[in-house]
Scaffold this motif. Structure first.
Motif: not given
Length: 69
Positions: A52-55, A61-66
């Motif tokens: 299950x993926x975290x929100x 840095x959100x693009x890197x976490x995606x």
């Protein structure tokens, strides 16, 4: 009734109330269900919650976490 008693007093001279209390305790312990074995622990590798993926949150840095698990 059976010919042999189920309980036998080895020492002492208990009265009727003490024998009744002993019989009640032994009967309660005998009627108790057997303990169930604990379920075996599952390995962390088999844990489905890891899939299950975290929100994702907007921000630096959100693009890197995606793209990372």
């Amino acid at each position: 009734m059976s010919a042999q008693p189920h309980l036998r007093v080895v020492r002492g001279n208990p009265d009727d109330e003490e024998l009744a209390a002993l019989t009640a305790v032994v009967a309660a312990l005998a009627s108790r269900p057997a303990p169930q074995a604990a379920a075996p622990r599952r390995s962390a590798w088999a844990d489905r919650s890891r899939l299950v993926r975290r929100p994702l949150h907007a921000g630096p840095g959100a693009w890197r976490a995606s793209g990372l698990p």
